[in-house]
Motif scaffolding. Structure first.
Motif, short mmCIF file in Angstrom:
data_model
loop_
_atom_site.label_atom_id
_atom_site.label_comp_id
_atom_site.label_asym_id
_atom_site.label_seq_id
_atom_site.Cartn_x
_atom_site.Cartn_y
_atom_site.Cartn_z
N SER A 173 0.84 -1.21 0.00
CA SER A 173 0.00 0.00 0.00
C SER A 173 0.87 1.25 0.00
O SER A 173 0.58 2.22 -0.72
CB SER A 173 -0.93 -0.04 1.22
N ALA A 222 -5.11 1.83 -2.67
CA ALA A 222 -4.29 1.72 -1.45
C ALA A 222 -5.21 1.50 -0.24
O ALA A 222 -4.89 0.72 0.66
CB ALA A 222 -3.46 2.99 -1.28
N ASP A 281 -5.06 -1.51 2.51
CA ASP A 281 -5.02 -1.23 3.96
C ASP A 281 -6.17 -1.96 4.67
O ASP A 281 -5.99 -2.52 5.75
CB ASP A 281 -5.15 0.27 4.23
#
Ligand code: NAD
Length: 498
Positions: free
Chosen positions: A89, A122, A126
């Motif tokens: 990420s 991203a 996460d």
């Protein structure tokens, strides 16, 4: 004329431009075939990329198989895999500008739109990192004879296939969940939009993912068909058209390979009689033809009370007629080009069908006269549409919206459900509880009241011919897991949590 400020040779790493990522290395393609990538804003090719043959596909699958059967990845704790996802990420977040520019260059998404949606990739990594570190991959249940341990095993080698329209966000759903589950992966990138998946491979390499866990090749439909037919592939996660989804499901059925399908849509926005005009338009307009309507959850049928039809058609058509069509690199452009000549011809064909079947065009209706290069179509609104018309039944995947009048809420719900698809939907009202009650009657995987939202922790997917299975949330993780039950006699040691 549109500018084209993207220079692949200076902006992309040489590996991303000309190699595949297999077994932790950037490898020279075995195939000598290459295809041009065409910029939709100019209609001109701006680079050529290698196209995998069956030998390249085989190598990628072999690497994923080895990594699954003998490597550390499936045997690692969820928390350890989460560390890798977190590093990926970070690597992805450092490439946001590049990834937005790739999206605009390859398929003509307006740059502001790309800037807005690239970060969701991203966020998805996460989210699944967090879930992997807390998820119960093993659980104990008491039985008459002692204990059963339910072990959530990764399903195995997975093939991930996503369409050209939104490679990165769609891949991020699949990839984050597959990796969190402990699967190994082969991504087949589409030749129209090859670079996102290869940049993701760069990120995986930077994060130190073990060799063979993630493999990326660029291939066309033939390469894709070869990939999904391979017996070493345990699961296919596919996003694309309903027609291709059915072909893939048939192939998978032969060996009962697991399959998740995210397919087309023909989603309805129901405007209830108590909805205020201006807030409804403000919330609805962005989702009726996002990215020129080339998004699966676009609200392409607007159902309005007959008593308010005229008011709504006029106001909506004025807004759509005023949208700025043009260069996707210009931050003020609202509607960019369609992604390809094939898309352009398809959408023009549907506009003709609407005209011929008696629907009334209130704005738009053809190719954009201001753009002689590139694949530009005017945003088009049809009024006086009935549910039987082709434009109300088939997924157009372009900036074309149908407005259909209804007499009461029961009829609105019946019209919303009068489709083979069931992906998304919206309800607009001044009474949220009434909106909720109406939403529950719509046979689709996702419905939003007074807007449209998608969140990483919430499942996304289709009813009916919009697909099978769900992505996002714990449901999306479960799609990459097999439940194994291990019965143990009484007085066995306590359940082991890694
Ligand atoms: P498509 O079905 O033509 O192709 C999708 C991908 O499948 C491409 O990578 C293509 O190369 C590959 N492919 C084609 N034939 C194959 C085969 N026989 N075996 C394996 N792979 C094969 O779709 P498209 O035109 O690229 O994308 C548009 C469609 O995607 C629309 O119908 C849209 O609704 C759908 N879509 C759905 C979602 C969702 O989440 N439900 C999201 C975005 C797009």
């Amino acid at each position: 004329m549109s500018s084209f400020p993207f220079d692949p040779k200076s902006e992309l790493n040489g590996n991303v431009l000309s190699r595949f990522y297999i077994d932790g290395q950037w490898v020279q393609p075995g195939s000598h075939e290459s295809v041009p990538v065409v910029a939709p804003s100019t209609g001109q090719a701006f680079v050529s990329v290698p196209l995998a043959d069956s030998g390249d596909v085989d190598k990628a699958v072999d690497a994923a198989r080895r990594a699954f059967d003998t490597g550390s990845w499936p045997r690692m704790s969820g928390a350890k895999r989460a560390d890798y996802l977190g590093k990926m990420s970070v690597a992805l977040a450092s490439r946001m500008t590049l990834l937005s520019r790739i999206w605009t260059a390859e398929v003509g998404a307006p740059i502001w739109f790309a800037n807005m949606f690239v970060p969701t990739a991203a966020a998805m990594l996460d989210y699944y990192a967090e879930l992997a570190s807390t998820f119960a991959f093993e659980e104990s249940r008491a039985t008459r004879g002692g204990e059963a341990r339910i072990v959530r095993q990764p399903v195995g080698v997975t093939a991930l296939i996503a369409p050209w329209n939104a490679q990165l966000p769609i891949l991020s759903y699949k990839l984050s969940a597959a990796l969190a589950a402990g699967c190994t992966v082969v991504i087949k990138a589409p030749p129209e939009a090859p670079f996102d998946a290869l940049v993701v491979a760069e990120c995986a390499h930077e994060a130190g993912l073990p060799p063979g866990v993630l493999n990326v090749i660029t291939a066309d439909a033939n390469g894709g068909a070869h990939l999904v037919a391979k017996r070493e592939v345990d699961k296919v996660s596919f996003t694309g058209s309903t027609a291709t989804g059915k072909v893939i499901a048939r192939t998978c059925a032969d060996r009962l390979a697991r399959v998740t399908l995210e397919l087309g849509g023909k989603s309805a926005a129901i405007v209830l009689d108590d909805a205020e005009l201006n807030p409804t338009l403000a919330a609805l307009v962005p989702f009726t033809m996002p990215f020129s309507g080339q998004i699966c959850f676009a609200q392409t049928r607007i159902l309005v009370p007959r008593s308010r039809e005229r008011e709504f058609v006029e106001a909506y058509s004025v807004i759509i007629g005023g949208l700025k069509v043009g260069d996707p690199w210009d931050m003020t452009t609202q509607i960019g080009p369609l992604a390809s000549r094939r898309q352009l011809e398809r959408v023009i064909g549907y506009i003709e069908a609407g005209r011929n079947e008696g629907a009334q065009i209130t704005t738009g209706g053809g190719r954009s006269s201001q753009h002689d290069q590139g694949f530009f179509v005017e945003p088009t609104v049809f009024a006086s549409v009935t549910s039987e018309m082709t434009i109300a039944r088939e997924e157009i995947f372009g900036p074309v919206v149908s407005i259909i009048a209804y007499d009461d809420v029961d009829q609105a719900v019946a019209l919303a459900n009068d489709t083979d698809f069931g992906l998304s939907g919206t309800v607009f009202t001044s009474d949220v509880e009434r909106g909720y009650a109406t939403a529950r009657r719509i046979r689709t995987g996702n419905v939003s009241v007074n807007g449209l939202e998608m969140a990483p922790n919430v499942p996304f997917g289709g009813f009916k011919q919009s697909g099978i299975g769900r992505e996002g949330g714990p449901e999306g993780l479960s799609a990459f897991l097999e439940d194994q039950a291990i019965y143990l006699p009484a007085a066995s040691p306590r359940v082991r949590q890694e």
